[in-house]
Design a protein around this motif. Structure first.
Motif, PDB file in Angstrom:
ATOM      1  N   ARG A   1       2.191   1.371  -3.770  1.00  0.00           N
ATOM      2  CA  ARG A   1       1.202   1.713  -4.794  1.00  0.00           C
ATOM      3  C   ARG A   1       0.864   3.197  -4.749  1.00  0.00           C
ATOM      4  O   ARG A   1       0.564   3.731  -3.695  1.00  0.00           O
ATOM      5  CB  ARG A   1      -0.097   0.944  -4.550  1.00  0.00           C
ATOM      6  CG  ARG A   1      -0.027  -0.496  -4.896  1.00  0.00           C
ATOM      7  CD  ARG A   1      -1.395  -1.137  -4.647  1.00  0.00           C
ATOM      8  NE  ARG A   1      -1.237  -2.558  -4.464  1.00  0.00           N
ATOM      9  CZ  ARG A   1      -1.793  -3.254  -3.475  1.00  0.00           C
ATOM     10  NH1 ARG A   1      -2.566  -2.653  -2.595  1.00  0.00           N
ATOM     11  NH2 ARG A   1      -1.585  -4.552  -3.384  1.00  0.00           N
ATOM     12  N   GLY A   2       0.906   3.823  -5.921  1.00  0.00           N
ATOM     13  CA  GLY A   2       0.539   5.234  -5.989  1.00  0.00           C
ATOM     14  C   GLY A   2       1.669   6.145  -5.555  1.00  0.00           C
ATOM     15  O   GLY A   2       1.643   7.336  -5.814  1.00  0.00           O
TER      16      GLY A   2
ATOM     17  N   MET B   1      -0.216   3.631 -11.648  1.00  0.00           N
ATOM     18  CA  MET B   1      -0.742   2.931 -12.813  1.00  0.00           C
ATOM     19  C   MET B   1      -1.899   3.715 -13.416  1.00  0.00           C
ATOM     20  O   MET B   1      -2.703   4.298 -12.703  1.00  0.00           O
ATOM     21  CB  MET B   1      -1.228   1.559 -12.359  1.00  0.00           C
ATOM     22  CG  MET B   1      -1.517   0.627 -13.487  1.00  0.00           C
ATOM     23  SD  MET B   1      -1.543  -1.078 -12.915  1.00  0.00           S
ATOM     24  CE  MET B   1      -2.017  -1.872 -14.432  1.00  0.00           C
TER      25      MET B   1
ATOM     26  N   GLY C   1      -5.500  10.630  -3.079  1.00  0.00           N
ATOM     27  CA  GLY C   1      -4.258   9.956  -3.439  1.00  0.00           C
ATOM     28  C   GLY C   1      -3.035  10.630  -2.833  1.00  0.00           C
ATOM     29  O   GLY C   1      -2.127   9.957  -2.345  1.00  0.00           O
TER      30      GLY C   1
ATOM     31  N   MET D   1      -3.312  12.089 -11.447  1.00  0.00           N
ATOM     32  CA  MET D   1      -3.466  11.345 -10.209  1.00  0.00           C
ATOM     33  C   MET D   1      -2.290  10.391 -10.018  1.00  0.00           C
ATOM     34  O   MET D   1      -1.733  10.269  -8.933  1.00  0.00           O
ATOM     35  CB  MET D   1      -4.774  10.554 -10.286  1.00  0.00           C
ATOM     36  CG  MET D   1      -5.281  10.064  -8.955  1.00  0.00           C
ATOM     37  SD  MET D   1      -6.726   9.018  -9.170  1.00  0.00           S
ATOM     38  CE  MET D   1      -7.949  10.175  -9.600  1.00  0.00           C
TER      39      MET D   1
ATOM     40  N   ARG E   1       0.836  -1.213   0.000  1.00  0.00           N
ATOM     41  CA  ARG E   1       0.000   0.000   0.000  1.00  0.00           C
ATOM     42  C   ARG E   1       0.861   1.250   0.000  1.00  0.00           C
ATOM     43  O   ARG E   1       0.504   2.266  -0.575  1.00  0.00           O
ATOM     44  CB  ARG E   1      -0.928   0.002   1.213  1.00  0.00           C
ATOM     45  CG  ARG E   1      -2.156  -0.854   1.046  1.00  0.00           C
ATOM     46  CD  ARG E   1      -3.268  -0.401   1.983  1.00  0.00           C
ATOM     47  NE  ARG E   1      -2.851  -0.320   3.363  1.00  0.00           N
ATOM     48  CZ  ARG E   1      -2.969  -1.326   4.234  1.00  0.00           C
ATOM     49  NH1 ARG E   1      -3.502  -2.448   3.860  1.00  0.00           N
ATOM     50  NH2 ARG E   1      -2.570  -1.170   5.473  1.00  0.00           N
TER      51      ARG E   1
ATOM     52  N   ILE F   1      -2.768  10.042   1.058  1.00  0.00           N
ATOM     53  CA  ILE F   1      -2.396   8.702   1.517  1.00  0.00           C
ATOM     54  C   ILE F   1      -0.893   8.645   1.773  1.00  0.00           C
ATOM     55  O   ILE F   1      -0.437   8.035   2.730  1.00  0.00           O
ATOM     56  CB  ILE F   1      -2.771   7.630   0.469  1.00  0.00           C
ATOM     57  CG1 ILE F   1      -4.289   7.522   0.334  1.00  0.00           C
ATOM     58  CG2 ILE F   1      -2.198   6.261   0.851  1.00  0.00           C
ATOM     59  CD1 ILE F   1      -4.728   6.692  -0.859  1.00  0.00           C
ATOM     60  N   HIS F   2      -0.127   9.300   0.883  1.00  0.00           N
ATOM     61  CA  HIS F   2       1.321   9.098   0.917  1.00  0.00           C
ATOM     62  C   HIS F   2       2.123  10.258   1.496  1.00  0.00           C
ATOM     63  O   HIS F   2       3.312  10.135   1.702  1.00  0.00           O
ATOM     64  CB  HIS F   2       1.831   8.781  -0.492  1.00  0.00           C
ATOM     65  CG  HIS F   2       1.202   7.553  -1.065  1.00  0.00           C
ATOM     66  ND1 HIS F   2       1.426   6.309  -0.545  1.00  0.00           N
ATOM     67  CD2 HIS F   2       0.326   7.371  -2.078  1.00  0.00           C
ATOM     68  CE1 HIS F   2       0.730   5.409  -1.230  1.00  0.00           C
ATOM     69  NE2 HIS F   2       0.053   6.031  -2.153  1.00  0.00           N
TER      70      HIS F   2
END
Lengths: 334, 332
Positions: B91-92, B97, B119, B170, B88, B122-123
């Protein structure tokens, strides 16, 4: 949106008119004469004829109907033949009892049903999924009266955890303000009575919630399964989003519309279908009110009671329709 | 631009399990992507391109799918062995993707802004205001006009090309080292295709993001890629720099693909097509998987599985075909 709402409310008029006509004729199709029932088997023919005249039941049907309709238009629901009180005055405590029971039942049904459906879809083909769906199948096919009696037998009689019936402790009655006892007891700060009210609510609310809960769970599951295969769910996961949020934010909002439809329809059924539950649990609600009125051939009470329930049913479904547009920006009402 | 590889896939094997047993959709695929490089993966539908890309993200629906072997090294870290929690984070953030269908890849019930900010948040540990600003900047970077307004729009209010730009914004919002683009232009019309491709190439240079571009369109490959992998039925059949593939194709399948590209200069009645279909995954157990459709098939192709051969006289060109065992050429 506003003009749509107004249009929908206007369209209520023919619906309620048609309904009032159907109910009007159906009650009169039930054998039995109100005057005879009030006066008893031994009354003389003259006395019965006299009372019939007093009640206005000797008039031709169209005069009776239009008199009733005229009253409705001015907000007058009529007067009970049995108690001689205005129905608009005496109906509220019954209606409040039913609303309290139905809202609790619906809250239980939605909370458990939606979550069970979500988890079943999330862990499709797991043991949870199998057990939940078998229980849901049993739930929809369960007769309420049998379930109610079993609940009473297990939880009230054998385990003695909860009271068998009624709305409140007879020796410690709730002082009514709004007649919705959960609110009344809280307003008065009577926590002891509040817990009493909750205890009385649990068994009938679960009995009433079973069928809608099962239907909601099944619909939520199938709707979620469809949504969770969508491309945007893959996008959400590719962002690194936690599965919990993928499910409860991205999937649920997309899956909820068919569930809302079912909730709207089931709420209506709860209001009417509470009769069995109310009878088993001696719940003094609309079901009991109308049931007693039918036994007494109390025509005005039956007519107005059914009309009030129908009105609430239609309003709930209007709210559901408006919620669609609030949830999905692609839905526009003009 | 050849540095240490960002992504190094080694002997990747992803299978789907059904009542008939294991069906390998990706079979011992190896390739690497260098920093800032654009690698093309080409092949017909059903040859394992998308499964390869979803395997890298570890987004294979499981069950029935499972990565059964091999390694996926992202900057040296083996993703096959990584936990879901670690995935997790990746990803992103490190690998992003974008997908084929811009029309359905965005959630229809949330605004563009909501989905972009989600998005970013999250990170990174930035506030709502900064995240909003960063989202607006990304929209501007991908060439969307009136970015602030688009933040409040829902996906259905945008065109397909705009939505794909939003998807790219995104995907790139956390500055990933690798972007996997799974047929990003297939669903768009030709003029928009060209815009999206040049945008991707532009951002590749600006942000130094490596891109794996999955496509079945050789025109797209010619336009943007530096190196190409040709896949067939779950296996890599040929790998070469892009010019080499077009000038000097070796595998009969690559040859067939190139012949079926329409050419405006020729006035052909019928377009060439490779006879037959991609075999169902798992249906060919022995021999070369292309044998049934190959013009040059001989006995050995039906019994032995060809390894990858280095093509004589060419650098970085490998091919999985017995015809090239001694470096011979296909004459067609």
């Amino acid at each position: 949106m506003l003009s749509y709402t107004i249009k929908r409310v206007m369209s209520l008029i023919p619906v309620l008119l048609g309904l009032s006509l159907i109910v009007f004729f159906m009650i009169r199709a039930i054998p039995g004469d109100p005057a005879q029932i009030i006066l008893g088997q031994l009354a003389t023919k003259e006395a019965v004829a006299e009372l019939t005249k007093q009640l206005g039941l000797d008039q031709p049907w169209y005069i009776q109907y239009f008199t009733y309709l005229g009253g409705l238009l001015t907000g007058d629901l009529g007067e009970s033949i049995k108690t001689k009180t205005a129905i608009s005055q005496e109906i509220w405590p019954y209606l409040a009892a039913t609303i309290e029971l139905s809202v609790c039942a619906m809250a239980i049904a939605i909370f458990i049903g939606v979550n069970a459906g979500i988890i079943s879809a999330w862990y499709q083909n797991s043991w949870f999924d199998y057990i939940a769906m078998v229980l849901a199948l049993i739930g929809v096919s369960m007769p309420i009266f049998w379930l109610g009696l079993m609940e009473q037998w297990v939880f009230a009689i054998n385990l003695d955890w909860l009271p068998t019936s009624g709305r409140e402790e007879v020796r410690n009655p709730v002082e009514s303000i709004t007649n919705i006892y959960m609110i009344d007891t809280l307003l008065q700060g009577r926590m002891d009575q509040f817990w009493d009210v909750i205890k009385h609510l649990i068994l009938p609310a679960f009995a009433l919630a079973t069928i809608p809960m099962a239907i909601i769970a099944r619909i939520t599951r199938s709707s979620m399964l469809e949504v969770m295969r969508s491309d945007f769910i893959r996008t959400a996961r590719a962002k690194g989003l936690r599965m919990f949020w993928v499910v409860y934010k991205h999937s649920l909002k997309n899956a909820i519309i068919p569930v809302l439809t079912i909730i709207g329809l089931q709420s209506g059924l709860l209001l009417g279908g509470a009769i069995l539950t109310e009878t088993i649990f001696s719940w003094p609600g609309m079901g009991r009110y109308i049931y007693d009125a039918i036994n007494a051939r109390d025509y005005p009470v039956i007519q107005s009671g059914i009309l009030v329930i129908a009105f609430i049913f239609v309003m709930i479904n209007l709210v559901v329709d408006l919620l669609y547009a609030a949830i999905d920006p692609r839905i526009k009402y003009n | 631009m050849t540095n240490a590889p960002v992504l190094d896939v080694k002997q990747l094997r992803t299978s789907f399990f059904s009542e008939d047993g294991e069906i390998p959709a990706v079979d011992e695929v190896s390739f690497s992507v260098n920093k800032g490089e654009i690698l093309g993966i080409v092949g017909e539908s059903g040859c394992g391109k998308s499964v390869t890309s979803l395997s890298i993200m570890k987004l294979i629906p499981q069950p029935p799918g499972k990565i059964v072997g091999g390694e996926i090294l992202l900057n040296g870290e083996n993703l096959v062995a990584s936990s879901e929690k670690r995935m997790r984070e990746i990803r992103g953030n490190e690998v992003a993707m974008i997908f084929q269908e811009p029309m359905t890849s965005l959630n229809p019930l949330f605004t563009i802004g909501n989905q972009l900010i989600e998005g970013i948040k999250i990170h990174t540990k930035i506030g709502k205001k900064e995240a909003f600003q960063q989202a607006v900047d990304m929209l501007k970077l991908v060439g969307l006009p009136r970015a602030e307004q688009i933040m409040n729009d829902y996906p259905h209010q945008l065109s397909g090309g705009m939505r794909q730009r939003v998807m790219i914004a995104m995907a790139l919002s956390c500055h990933p080292k690798l972007l996997i683009a799974d047929e990003p232009t297939t669903a768009l019309d030709v003029t928009i295709q060209a815009q999206i491709l040049s945008l991707m190439k532009d951002l590749n240079e600006k942000l130094d993001t490596a891109i794996v571009l999955i496509t079945h369109d050789l025109g797209v490959v010619a336009e943007v890629c530096e190196r190409v992998i040709v896949m067939y039925a779950g296996k890599v059949v040929e790998e070469a720099p892009v010019m080499e593939i077009f000038k000097n194709p070796k595998h009969p399948y690559t040859l067939g693909l190139l012949q079926s590209v329409p050419d405006v200069r020729e006035n052909k009645e019928r377009l060439y097509s490779i006879p037959g279909n991609v075999p169902k995954p798992g249906s060919i157990k022995t021999g070369c998987r292309f044998a049934a459709r190959c013009e040059f098939v001989h006995d050995r192709c039906l019994t032995d599985n060809p390894p990858l051969y280095k093509v004589n006289g060419a650098e970085e060109h490998t091919v999985r075909c017995f015809l090239h065992e001694q470096g011979g050429a296909v004459s067609g």
